[in-house]
Design a protein around this motif. Structure first.
Motif, PDB file in Angstrom:
ATOM      1  N   TYR A  91     -37.607 -56.401  77.973  1.00 14.83           N
ATOM      2  CA  TYR A  91     -36.817 -55.922  79.101  1.00 14.83           C
ATOM      3  C   TYR A  91     -35.450 -56.585  79.223  1.00 14.83           C
ATOM      4  N   LEU A  92     -35.386 -57.887  79.022  1.00 15.03           N
ATOM      5  CA  LEU A  92     -34.134 -58.609  79.238  1.00 15.03           C
ATOM      6  C   LEU A  92     -33.426 -58.979  77.933  1.00 15.03           C
ATOM      7  N   GLY A  93     -33.964 -58.528  76.822  1.00 16.04           N
ATOM      8  CA  GLY A  93     -33.342 -58.814  75.531  1.00 16.04           C
ATOM      9  C   GLY A  93     -33.494 -60.256  75.083  1.00 16.04           C
ATOM     10  N   LEU A  94     -34.513 -60.949  75.567  1.00  9.19           N
ATOM     11  CA  LEU A  94     -34.654 -62.381  75.272  1.00  9.19           C
ATOM     12  C   LEU A  94     -35.437 -62.689  73.991  1.00  9.19           C
ATOM     13  N   ALA A  95     -36.062 -61.672  73.392  1.00 10.06           N
ATOM     14  CA  ALA A  95     -36.954 -61.936  72.257  1.00 10.06           C
ATOM     15  C   ALA A  95     -36.231 -62.522  71.047  1.00 10.06           C
ATOM     16  N   ASN A  96     -34.917 -62.300  70.966  1.00  8.45           N
ATOM     17  CA  ASN A  96     -34.140 -62.874  69.855  1.00  8.45           C
ATOM     18  C   ASN A  96     -32.919 -63.626  70.392  1.00  8.45           C
ATOM     19  N   HIS A  97     -33.047 -64.171  71.596  1.00  6.43           N
ATOM     20  CA  HIS A  97     -31.932 -64.860  72.242  1.00  6.43           C
ATOM     21  C   HIS A  97     -31.692 -66.223  71.585  1.00  6.43           C
ATOM     22  N   GLU A  98     -30.430 -66.556  71.384  1.00  4.96           N
ATOM     23  CA  GLU A  98     -30.096 -67.791  70.663  1.00  4.96           C
ATOM     24  C   GLU A  98     -30.618 -69.047  71.368  1.00  4.96           C
ATOM     25  N   ARG A  99     -30.557 -69.071  72.698  1.00  9.14           N
ATOM     26  CA  ARG A  99     -31.033 -70.266  73.412  1.00  9.14           C
ATOM     27  C   ARG A  99     -32.534 -70.439  73.284  1.00  9.14           C
ATOM     28  N   LEU A 100     -33.268 -69.339  73.299  1.00 11.58           N
ATOM     29  CA  LEU A 100     -34.718 -69.432  73.142  1.00 11.58           C
ATOM     30  C   LEU A 100     -35.084 -69.868  71.726  1.00 11.58           C
ATOM     31  N   LYS A 101     -34.373 -69.332  70.730  1.00  7.78           N
ATOM     32  CA  LYS A 101     -34.649 -69.717  69.341  1.00  7.78           C
ATOM     33  C   LYS A 101     -34.340 -71.194  69.115  1.00  7.78           C
ATOM     34  N   ALA A 102     -33.228 -71.655  69.671  1.00  9.95           N
ATOM     35  CA  ALA A 102     -32.858 -73.071  69.498  1.00  9.95           C
ATOM     36  C   ALA A 102     -33.892 -73.981  70.151  1.00  9.95           C
ATOM     37  N   SER A 103     -34.395 -73.599  71.310  1.00  9.41           N
ATOM     38  CA  SER A 103     -35.403 -74.410  71.994  1.00  9.41           C
ATOM     39  C   SER A 103     -36.694 -74.468  71.186  1.00  9.41           C
ATOM     40  N   ALA A 104     -37.080 -73.333  70.615  1.00  9.10           N
ATOM     41  CA  ALA A 104     -38.300 -73.294  69.795  1.00  9.10           C
ATOM     42  C   ALA A 104     -38.146 -74.164  68.553  1.00  9.10           C
ATOM     43  N   GLN A 105     -36.989 -74.074  67.904  1.00 10.19           N
ATOM     44  CA  GLN A 105     -36.753 -74.865  66.693  1.00 10.19           C
ATOM     45  C   GLN A 105     -36.756 -76.364  66.999  1.00 10.19           C
ATOM     46  N   GLN A 106     -36.134 -76.737  68.109  1.00  6.47           N
ATOM     47  CA  GLN A 106     -36.118 -78.143  68.504  1.00  6.47           C
ATOM     48  C   GLN A 106     -37.529 -78.648  68.789  1.00  6.47           C
ATOM     49  N   ALA A 107     -38.340 -77.811  69.439  1.00  8.07           N
ATOM     50  CA  ALA A 107     -39.708 -78.217  69.777  1.00  8.07           C
ATOM     51  C   ALA A 107     -40.550 -78.452  68.528  1.00  8.07           C
ATOM     52  N   VAL A 108     -40.359 -77.634  67.508  1.00  7.78           N
ATOM     53  CA  VAL A 108     -41.102 -77.835  66.257  1.00  7.78           C
ATOM     54  C   VAL A 108     -40.757 -79.198  65.656  1.00  7.78           C
ATOM     55  N   GLY A 109     -39.484 -79.578  65.706  1.00  3.16           N
ATOM     56  CA  GLY A 109     -39.079 -80.880  65.182  1.00  3.16           C
ATOM     57  C   GLY A 109     -39.695 -82.046  65.927  1.00  3.16           C
ATOM     58  N   VAL A 110     -39.882 -81.874  67.240  1.00  2.46           N
ATOM     59  CA  VAL A 110     -40.425 -82.956  68.065  1.00  2.46           C
ATOM     60  C   VAL A 110     -41.953 -82.951  68.096  1.00  2.46           C
ATOM     61  N   TRP A 111     -42.553 -81.755  68.252  1.00  3.21           N
ATOM     62  CA  TRP A 111     -43.988 -81.652  68.532  1.00  3.21           C
ATOM     63  C   TRP A 111     -44.817 -81.132  67.365  1.00  3.21           C
ATOM     64  N   GLY A 112     -44.172 -80.630  66.314  1.00  3.26           N
ATOM     65  CA  GLY A 112     -44.928 -80.021  65.226  1.00  3.26           C
ATOM     66  C   GLY A 112     -45.217 -78.560  65.505  1.00  3.26           C
ATOM     67  N   VAL A 113     -46.035 -77.941  64.629  1.00  7.21           N
ATOM     68  CA  VAL A 113     -46.230 -76.493  64.717  1.00  7.21           C
ATOM     69  C   VAL A 113     -47.464 -76.085  65.519  1.00  7.21           C
ATOM     70  N   GLY A 114     -48.390 -77.001  65.773  1.00  3.37           N
ATOM     71  CA  GLY A 114     -49.579 -76.621  66.531  1.00  3.37           C
ATOM     72  C   GLY A 114     -50.248 -77.795  67.199  1.00  3.37           C
ATOM     73  N   PRO A 115     -50.799 -77.632  68.406  1.00  2.00           N
ATOM     74  CA  PRO A 115     -51.481 -78.728  69.108  1.00  2.00           C
ATOM     75  C   PRO A 115     -52.801 -79.136  68.450  1.00  2.00           C
ATOM     76  N   ALA A 116     -53.448 -78.201  67.719  1.00  3.56           N
ATOM     77  CA  ALA A 116     -54.692 -78.487  66.988  1.00  3.56           C
ATOM     78  C   ALA A 116     -55.862 -78.838  67.904  1.00  3.56           C
ATOM     79  N   ALA A 117     -55.833 -78.345  69.134  1.00  2.83           N
ATOM     80  CA  ALA A 117     -56.943 -78.599  70.060  1.00  2.83           C
ATOM     81  C   ALA A 117     -56.854 -77.641  71.235  1.00  2.83           C
ATOM     82  N   VAL A 118     -57.974 -77.496  71.931  1.00  2.00           N
ATOM     83  CA  VAL A 118     -57.965 -76.742  73.178  1.00  2.00           C
ATOM     84  C   VAL A 118     -57.317 -77.603  74.264  1.00  2.00           C
ATOM     85  N   ARG A 119     -56.821 -76.952  75.301  1.00  2.00           N
ATOM     86  CA  ARG A 119     -56.109 -77.664  76.369  1.00  2.00           C
ATOM     87  C   ARG A 119     -56.985 -78.728  77.029  1.00  2.00           C
TER      88      ARG A 119
END
Length: 396
Positions: free
Chosen positions: A50-78
């Motif tokens: 709806y808002l065109g956010l699926a390929n938004h640069e700010r969202l992509k940058a945040s996701a990429q930064q999170a992978v660098g800090v947290w890795g690709v998966g939590p590997a556990a249930v919450r």
């Protein structure tokens, strides 16, 4: 030896005959106003972006930064070792955004309904549910083992009849409605349903999947649209539509959300959402809190496209939201219409919707409007729809 699966071939043949076999297209580009689908560049009127956010640069940058800090998966249930600080940050932000006490972030909007409903009601309880509620609500109701009572679509009088006749016969009662109905684009009379439930002591739950990011101030959803912030017991949402990412949210009173944390099986037995998705969702909340520009653009585009379709002679049903059904009736015609749109030059990507997603005889093309569409995109879409409509005798 008999073929164990001959029945599947027979069922497929029946679906083909009725024009109901689903053809799954393959996407070859990011989600946007234009996409590559099955190798062809087409104008996209099909996704829930709806808002065109699926390929938004700010969202992509945040996701990429999170992978660098947290890795690709939590590997556990919450509930064991999968709750990241990011998850709690997002839950706190979503609660503030929606004006409620607490929120729980789960894997998808579908999971959110399957998580919340069985936690709130069970055997000996009753659910009052709108006839056109989403499949995820229907499945969640079935999983709960509660008695299911259906009231006619958006009919408060019928809801009151069903509640009055049955509420005293059960231990607990819960009314569930979609906020925006995804196939017709109409809106539940949430204020009247809330007042009805308050009078009869019925718990309230609304699935706002197609209202978040669309209705209310700055996209805060249908509860905000009706000025009922913090009053509904449970608000179910998704972060895969207007927010452009992935995940579901269960929001409401802290006591209720805490109870769902204790009991919700998708939360307890399925791995946590990735840090990348969570960080991208946080970035989406940032954008919606900082500006209403995208929501306003979405509604400007919606008004323009709907008016153009009406002037062309199309029946767009009862929709008052960016969901724009083009009512065709016959499922085979809807499939043919969708193919012609796709094969046109330029091509338009808009899929047919038929039974069982909508009732028999109510097949349609569902056009989804986005803030990502330019005025030129909308004009192109209107021209192609009109051309195909005339060729197939849908409009004069």
């Amino acid at each position: 030896m008999a073929d164990k699966f001959s029945w599947i071939s027979e069922e497929f043949a029946n679906l083909e005959k009725q024009g109901l076999r689903t053809a799954i297209r393959t996407i070859g580009s990011p989600c946007g106003a234009w996409m590559v689908v099955d190798g062809k560049k087409v104008l996209n009127f099909c996704t829930n972006n709806y808002l065109g956010l699926a390929n938004h640069e700010r969202l992509k940058a945040s996701a990429q930064q999170a992978v660098g800090v947290w890795g690709v998966g939590p590997a556990a249930v919450r509930s064991i070792a999968g709750t990241l600080e990011l998850h709690r940050q997002l839950e706190e932000r979503l609660a503030r955004f929606k004006g409620v006490e607490d929120a729980l972030y789960v894997q998808s909007g579908f999971c959110a309904n399957q998580a919340a409903i069985p936690a709130m009601v069970g055997k000996g309880d009753v659910i009052f549910t709108d006839r056109l509620n989403h499949a995820s609500i229907i499945d969640g109701c079935r999983l709960s083992s509660a008695t299911i009572m259906v009231y006619e679509h958006c009919d408060v009088t019928d809801a009151e009849r069903v509640i009055t006749e049955n509420v005293g016969k059960f231990r607990r009662a819960l009314l569930i409605t979609d906020g925006v109905f995804s196939m017709d684009g109409d809106v539940a009379p949430l204020d009247q349903l809330f007042e009805l439930c308050e009078r009869h002591g019925v718990m309230t739950m609304v699935d706002d999947a197609h209202g978040e990011g669309v209705l209310g101030h700055g996209g805060r959803g249908i509860v905000d649209h009706f000025g009922l912030n913090g009053k509904f017991d449970l608000e179910i949402g998704t972060l895969s539509k207007a927010f452009g990412v992935m995940g579901g949210v269960i929001a409401g009173h802290k006591l209720v959300v805490d109870w769902v944390r204790q009991k919700a099986r998708p939360f307890l037995f399925s791995s946590a959402v990735t840090a990348a998705d969570t960080a991208a969702c946080l970035a989406a909340v940032d954008l919606l809190e900082q500006s209403t520009e995208l929501v306003e653009k979405l509604w400007e585009n919606t008004r323009y496209f709907k008016e153009g379709m009406r002037q062309a002679g199309f029946d767009t049903g009862v929709s008052i939201t960016p969901i724009t059904p083009i009512m065709l009736g016959d499922a085979t015609l809807a499939q043919q219409f969708s193919r012609r749109l796709f094969e046109s030059t330029p091509g338009v990507f808009a899929m047919p919707i038929g039974f069982p997603t909508v009732p028999q005889g109510k097949a349609r093309i569902r056009a989804m409007i986005s803030a990502a569409h330019s005025r030129e995109d909308l004009d192109t879409g209107l021209e192609v729809f009109a051309k195909v409509g005339r060729e197939l005798g849908v409009i004069g």
